[in-house]
Design an enzyme around this catalytic site. Structure first.
Site, PDB file in Angstrom:
ATOM      1  N   GLU A  57     -69.842  30.474  58.570  1.00  0.00           N
ATOM      2  CA  GLU A  57     -70.456  29.199  58.949  1.00  0.00           C
ATOM      3  C   GLU A  57     -70.415  28.190  57.800  1.00  0.00           C
ATOM      4  OE1 GLU A  57     -74.674  27.095  59.189  1.00  0.00           O
ATOM      5  OE2 GLU A  57     -74.713  29.277  59.444  1.00  0.00           O
ATOM      6  N   SER A 113     -73.732  23.649  61.171  1.00  0.00           N
ATOM      7  CA  SER A 113     -74.366  23.827  62.472  1.00  0.00           C
ATOM      8  C   SER A 113     -74.687  22.448  63.022  1.00  0.00           C
ATOM      9  CB  SER A 113     -75.653  24.652  62.364  1.00  0.00           C
ATOM     10  OG  SER A 113     -75.366  26.010  62.187  1.00  0.00           O
ATOM     11  N   ARG A 140     -83.865  26.595  49.706  1.00  0.00           N
ATOM     12  CA  ARG A 140     -84.313  27.570  50.695  1.00  0.00           C
ATOM     13  C   ARG A 140     -84.662  28.884  50.013  1.00  0.00           C
ATOM     14  NH1 ARG A 140     -80.146  26.363  55.776  1.00  0.00           N
ATOM     15  NH2 ARG A 140     -80.511  24.113  55.765  1.00  0.00           N
ATOM     16  N   ARG A 172     -74.761  32.285  49.669  1.00  0.00           N
ATOM     17  CA  ARG A 172     -76.161  32.101  50.087  1.00  0.00           C
ATOM     18  C   ARG A 172     -77.019  31.903  48.841  1.00  0.00           C
ATOM     19  NH1 ARG A 172     -78.274  33.489  55.037  1.00  0.00           N
ATOM     20  NH2 ARG A 172     -76.433  34.764  55.476  1.00  0.00           N
ATOM     21  N   ARG A 180     -70.079  25.591  50.376  1.00  0.00           N
ATOM     22  CA  ARG A 180     -69.169  26.436  51.144  1.00  0.00           C
ATOM     23  C   ARG A 180     -67.803  25.782  51.291  1.00  0.00           C
ATOM     24  NH1 ARG A 180     -72.468  30.198  55.498  1.00  0.00           N
ATOM     25  NH2 ARG A 180     -74.005  30.951  53.985  1.00  0.00           N
TER      26      ARG A 180
END
Length: 423
Positions: free
Chosen positions: A349, A352, A262, A277, A391
Site C-alpha cells: 500500500e 488509501s 503514528r 512502517r 514509500r
C-alpha cells in the site's frame, strides 16, 4: 457519526450493514438508552409545563392578595425535580453520544464482502514489474553506503521506527514531495495548504480518530493537550468545521504536505526492517469537500489523481477495493493503491483513497447551502494520499536499482534533482 434518525427508526438495517465489517451493534443497549432519553425528555417537558402553570397561579394569588407561600413551596419542589431530570437527561445523552461515536460508518453496497485483506478485490493494474537479471537489494541495503539511510543514528535519537536520511536521499525525498505538490496543484486543481502539525482532541474526534483510536496517536502534554497529526486529513478536513459553504464554492480540493506521526500500537513485529512502517513519515494528502450527489464520482477522480503520481514515476501498481473487514472506521468505500516492491516480490500500500460520505461532516457540522431549498445540508468528505512520500522513496530506490547498486532517477524527478540521473 451515523444519522441518529436512522438509528432510531431502523436500527436493524444499521446492524446488518455494520455486521459486514464484523462489527456487532448492540441494539438492546441502544434501545434502552433511547427509551430512557425519551422518558426523561417527556418528564422534563411535563415538569416545565407544570412549573409554568404553578408560576401563573402564584401571580394570580398575589394579585388577589392571597397567601402564595404554599404555591411557592410547590414550585421550589418542582424546580428540584426538574434539575434532577435535566441532570439525568444530560447523563443519558452523554452515554448515547459515546455509544454513537464508537460506531463506524455504513458501507456502500459496492464494498466487497470479506473479513481481512485477503478478500480485498483487485480492480486493475498498471505497468509490469521489472524483471531483474541480478539479485535485487532492498531499500535498506541500497541506502546503506555512506550512511545515506541511517537507522542506527535515528535509534540513538528517538528509538525504533525512525530514520535519518542524508545527502542525496534526503534530497530525493524532498524532490518527491515537491513533484507531487506541483502535479496536484498544477494539473489537478488542488489548493495547497500549510496546516498545523499539532491539533486538539475535537479535530481528531471530528475525523474519527478519537475516541476509538487514541492508542495510535502521540499526545503532547503541556499547558494545552495537543496531539501530533496522524495525517493531514485531520487539520484539512476540520477547516470546514461549523462552516456553511455556498454551493458555487464546491467542490473544494485541498492538498497538504505534512509529517505524520503514528504510534503503530498494533504493529508489533510487523515491517520492522527499514522505512515501511515508521512512527514519523511524510505524506502528501488530498482532501475534497463535495455535494453528496457528487461524492462517488469524486472518489474515482481522487483515486485517479493519486494514480497519476505513480504513472509519472513509472512505478507498477495495482488498485484494490477494500472489503468490509479491512476498511477504515470513517470510510464508506476505499480504494488502496499498492506499488510494486521488488525486494518483497509483492505490491504494498502507498495510498488509501476514501469516501467518508457525511460521517465526518456530521461530527464537525460541515455543511453546504442547497440552493434548491435554501437550507444547510451536510457535505461529503473524501481523502487520500497523493501519495505517501516515504514509500514512494522506497519504491523508486528498489524499482530503479541496477546491479552495481546505483539508483537511477525517474525522468519526472530529474528537474527536481538538478538534472542528476543516478545515485
Amino acid at each position: 457519526m451515523l444519522d441518529p434518525k436512522l438509528l432510531r427508526t431502523d436500527p436493524e438495517s444499521v446492524a446488518r450493514n455494520l455486521a459486514r465489517r464484523g462489527f456487532v451493534l448492540d441494539t438492546a443497549v441502544y434501545a434502552r438508552l433511547e427509551a430512557r432519553r425519551k422518558e426523561l425528555q417527556t418528564r422534563m417537558e411535563q415538569l416545565r409545563n407544570e412549573r409554568n402553570t404553578r408560576s401563573k397561579d402564584i401571580g394570580m394569588a398575589k394579585s388577589k392578595g392571597q397567601d402564595a407561600v404554599p404555591l411557592l413551596a410547590q414550585v421550589a419542589d418542582l424546580g428540584d425535580k426538574l434539575t434532577k431530570a435535566e441532570q439525568d437527561f444530560n447523563a443519558v445523552e452523554a452515554e448515547l453520544t459515546a455509544f454513537q461515536l464508537d460506531l463506524p460508518n455504513l458501507l456502500h453496497d459496492s464494498v466487497p464482502e470479506g473479513r481481512d485483506e485477503t478478500t480485498n478485490k483487485e480492480i486493475r493494474r498498471w505497468g509490469k514489474p521489472r524483471k531483474f537479471d541480478f539479485t535485487v537489494r532492498d531499500h535498506v541495503d541500497l541506502g546503506a553506503p555512506g550512511g545515506r539511510m541511517d537507522f542506527e543514528s535515528a535509534a540513538k535519537l528517538s528509538g525504533a521506527r525512525f530514520v535519518v536520511l542524508r545527502g542525496v536521499l534526503a534530497k530525493l525525498q524532498r524532490a518527491l514531495t515537491q513533484f507531487m505538490l506541483d502535479v496536484h496543484t498544477r494539473d489537478h486543481g488542488y489548493q495547497e495548504l500549510y496546516v498545523p502539525y499539532l491539533v486538539n482532541g475535537a479535530a481528531l474526534t471530528g475525523t474519527g480518530q478519537l475516541p476509538k483510536f487514541e492508542q495510535d496517536l502521540f499526545g503532547v502534554q503541556g499547558e494545552q493537550h495537543y496531539f501530533l497529526v496522524p495525517t493531514a486529513e485531520v487539520p484539512v478536513t476540520n477547516l470546514a468545521r461549523d462552516e456553511i459553504l455556498e454551493a458555487n464554492s464546491l467542490p473544494r480540493r485541498y492538498v497538504a504536505h505534512t509529517p505524520c506521526f503514528r504510534a503503530e500500537a498494533g504493529a508489533a513485529g510487523k515491517d520492522t526492517r527499514g522505512m515501511i512502517r515508521q512512527h514519523q513519515f511524510e505524506k502528501v494528502e488530498l482532501v475534497q469537500l463535495v455535494k453528496p450527489q457528487d461524492s462517488y464520482k469524486a472518489l474515482e477522480e481522487l483515486t485517479g489523481h493519486a494514480e497519476t503520481i505513480l504513472q509519472k514515476l513509472e512505478l507498477p501498481y495495482r488498485i484494490v477495493a477494500l472489503c468490509g473487514g479491512d476498511i477504515g472506521f470513517a470510510a464508506a468505500k476505499t480504494y488502496d493503491l499498492e506499488v510494486w516492491l521488488p525486494s518483497q516480490n509483492r505490491y504494498r500500500e502507498i495510498s488509501s483513497c476514501s469516501n467518508c460520505t457525511d460521517f465526518q461532516a456530521r461530527r464537525i457540522q460541515a455543511r453546504w447551502r442547497n440552493p434548491a431549498t435554501g437550507k444547510p445540508e451536510l457535505l461529503h468528505t473524501l481523502n487520500g494520499s497523493g501519495v505517501a512520500v516515504g514509500r514512494a522513496l522506497i519504491a523508486v530506490m528498489e524499482n530503479y536499482q541496477d546491479k552495481d547498486g546505483r539508483i537511477h532517477i525517474p525522468e519526472a524527478l530529474r528537474p527536481y534533482m538538478n538534472g542528476l540521473t543516478a545515485i
